[in-house]
Design a protein around this motif. Structure first.
Motif, PDB file in Angstrom:
ATOM      1  N   ARG A  19       0.770  -1.227   0.005  1.00  0.00           N
ATOM      2  CA  ARG A  19      -0.298  -0.057  -0.005  1.00  0.00           C
ATOM      3  C   ARG A  19       0.988   1.287  -0.190  1.00  0.00           C
ATOM      4  O   ARG A  19       0.716   2.182  -0.623  1.00  0.00           O
ATOM      5  N   TRP A  20       2.088   1.109   0.891  1.00  0.00           N
ATOM      6  CA  TRP A  20       2.760   2.252   0.973  1.00  0.00           C
ATOM      7  C   TRP A  20       3.818   2.622  -0.542  1.00  0.00           C
ATOM      8  O   TRP A  20       3.635   3.668  -1.060  1.00  0.00           O
TER       9      TRP A  20
ATOM     10  N   ASN B 128       2.571   1.720  -3.503  1.00  0.00           N
ATOM     11  CA  ASN B 128       1.725   2.181  -4.508  1.00  0.00           C
ATOM     12  C   ASN B 128       0.819   3.416  -4.207  1.00  0.00           C
ATOM     13  O   ASN B 128       0.104   3.543  -5.110  1.00  0.00           O
ATOM     14  N   ALA B 129       1.168   4.081  -3.275  1.00  0.00           N
ATOM     15  CA  ALA B 129       0.523   5.367  -2.882  1.00  0.00           C
ATOM     16  C   ALA B 129       1.434   6.625  -3.032  1.00  0.00           C
ATOM     17  O   ALA B 129       2.654   6.434  -3.360  1.00  0.00           O
ATOM     18  N   ASN B 130       0.688   7.742  -3.237  1.00  0.00           N
ATOM     19  CA  ASN B 130       1.427   8.982  -3.350  1.00  0.00           C
ATOM     20  C   ASN B 130       1.642   9.286  -2.080  1.00  0.00           C
ATOM     21  O   ASN B 130       0.758   9.962  -1.080  1.00  0.00           O
ATOM     22  N   VAL B 131       3.167   9.199  -1.430  1.00  0.00           N
ATOM     23  CA  VAL B 131       3.093   9.609  -0.048  1.00  0.00           C
ATOM     24  C   VAL B 131       3.847  11.063   0.278  1.00  0.00           C
ATOM     25  O   VAL B 131       4.821  11.382  -0.537  1.00  0.00           O
TER      26      VAL B 131
ATOM     27  N   LEU C 239      -0.948   9.363   2.850  1.00  0.00           N
ATOM     28  CA  LEU C 239      -0.850   8.362   1.563  1.00  0.00           C
ATOM     29  C   LEU C 239      -2.086   8.720   0.832  1.00  0.00           C
ATOM     30  O   LEU C 239      -3.160   8.657   1.385  1.00  0.00           O
ATOM     31  N   ASP C 240      -1.914   9.101  -0.506  1.00  0.00           N
ATOM     32  CA  ASP C 240      -3.224   9.398  -1.348  1.00  0.00           C
ATOM     33  C   ASP C 240      -4.161  10.433  -0.512  1.00  0.00           C
ATOM     34  O   ASP C 240      -5.192  10.379  -0.627  1.00  0.00           O
TER      35      ASP C 240
END
Length: 439
Positions: free
Chosen positions: A356-357, A359-362, A406-407
């Motif tokens: 999840r980390w 694949n997210a925009n952090v 995250l996102d």
């Protein structure tokens, strides 16, 4: 008669030296010290003369050459250290040069190494007088110690009970060649004013004042040693080893003189310069006695003294920074967030799922007010301000605590909390944030 026996006596106070460094400026005092050491067969191969080049005098390059040639003639090693001794605003040139010199020399020292410096009895007289005129307490009036821990090794002053006259006589009788620093005649420096103007007048009336003042300094040192034992006992009853703070409620049980002893012992433990009496009193009146819940700040030389709840903090000063949003690049395991913080993304069995980390925009943000999050196992959404208070996190740490989005959803607050919406448990499949402090 000055002889190498003074060196032997000094070295007998410490365990055998792995290596002997001699602080050698090229002047008569340090030349005599180096000459005495080089005359001792038992020290052969162990001695290095160290010249510190401050970059303040046009003649310094020539002095370095003179020192190297002298060391070679005496059959000892030589090392020249180059330092920046420029004074900071508000700092005296003498203090800046001394600090730069000692910092460079400390870096040389290894365990069981010994540094010899050439201060003598007349230097001790000047030191005690300077401390007296500055209103120093017992520690300052104790003058310079004959030996002390220095870096990873030990510093010795074997000539501290020898007069300037005896050192000069030794140099002349052995036909030594030394350099004369013209700045020693500049009486705008406090020590030079004492040496060249005041002390000669005092000695006209009291010829033995260097001996008697040195004796008084030893009395002060003995008294200070006793007080330090008392201060240590008081200090450890109020000191929190984990975060180097003092318990305010415990401190307030002591009378004012004992509180001041504890504050000074605290500064010594933290490796800071001893605070002036006025500063100690302001710590007690403005910080310790402040209203519970207030956040007063008292700034000193590179540090801030503050309170939070029942703790008194002494914190390194950091420049004010504009805290802006920072993107955390995909796949990067560490990120510098502020000048004193690097955050690491570490594998864990609980936390945010790694997939999840990745694949997210952090994005890292900082508090703007009103942020809320739900915690795993707890009902409702909690205002961050309340969570910080509940966890006892001081206000100044909250300002720089990174909020991890995250996102565009708040997923974590530093290494403190992970939002229930992002929290997961999976063996070696999660990540957590860990702070790496920068010194």
């Amino acid at each position: 008669m000055l002889s190498s026996s003074v060196i032997e006596s000094a070295l007998d106070q410490v365990k055998p030296a792995a290596h002997l460094y001699v602080a050698y400026s090229g002047g008569v005092d340090s030349h005599v010290l180096l000459h005495l050491c080089a005359s001792m067969p038992g020290l052969a191969g162990k001695i290095t003369a160290v010249y510190v080049h401050h970059g303040l005098q046009a003649e310094a390059d020539a002095w370095a050459v003179h020192c190297r040639n002298t060391a070679e003639a005496l059959g000892v090693g030589f090392n020249a250290l180059y330092v920046n001794a420029a004074a900071a605003p508000g700092e005296s040139p003498e203090e800046a040069a001394r600090d730069a010199r000692y910092s460079a020399l400390k870096a040389l020292m290894d365990a069981d190494d010994v540094l010899l410096v050439a201060q003598h009895r007349d230097d001790q007289l000047e030191t005690v007088l300077l401390q007296l005129f500055r209103g120093s307490g017992l520690r300052g009036l104790s003058g310079m110690p004959e030996h002390m821990v220095f870096g990873r090794g030990v510093m010795l002053r074997p000539l501290l009970n020898i007069s300037r006259q005896a050192i000069r006589h030794y140099a002349e009788s052995h036909k030594l060649s030394w350099v004369e620093d013209p700045s020693n005649l500049h009486i705008d420096y406090d020590r030079n004013f004492l040496r060249n103007i005041i002390v000669p007048l005092i000695k006209q009336r009291w010829p033995a004042c260097d001996k008697t003042v040195a004796r008084s300094a030893r009395h002060c040192a003995e008294a200070q040693a006793l007080i330090s034992v008392i201060a240590g006992d008081l200090f450890h009853a109020v000191f929190n080893e984990a975060d180097k703070t003092l318990s305010i409620s415990s401190l307030q049980l002591l009378n004012k003189p004992r509180q001041q002893l504890v504050i000074r012992h605290w500064f010594q433990t933290l490796g800071l310069k001893m605070p002036a009496q006025d500063f100690v009193e302001r710590i007690l009146s403005q910080i310790v006695a402040a209203r519970v819940g207030s956040d007063p700040v008292l700034s000193g030389r590179g540090y801030d003294v503050r309170r939070y709840r029942d703790k008194l903090y002494c914190l390194k000063q950091l420049p004010k920074q504009a805290l802006q949003d920072i993107s955390w690049p995909v796949g990067q395991t560490s990120l510098k967030v502020t000048d004193d913080q690097v955050w690491l993304c570490m594998p864990s069995s609980t936390g945010i799922l790694r997939e999840r980390w990745l694949n997210a925009n952090v994005v890292v943000r900082f508090r703007r007010g009103g942020e809320k999050m739900q915690l795993p196992g707890r009902k409702g959404r909690h205002v961050l301000k309340n969570l910080f208070q509940e966890a006892g996190i001081p206000p100044w740490e909250r300002e720089g605590m990174p909020l991890i989005y995250l996102d565009d959803q708040l997923a974590a607050v530093g290494d403190q909390w992970i939002s229930a919406e992002f929290y997961a448990e999976k063996t070696d499949g999660c990540i957590r944030l860990h702070r790496q402090k920068q010194e």
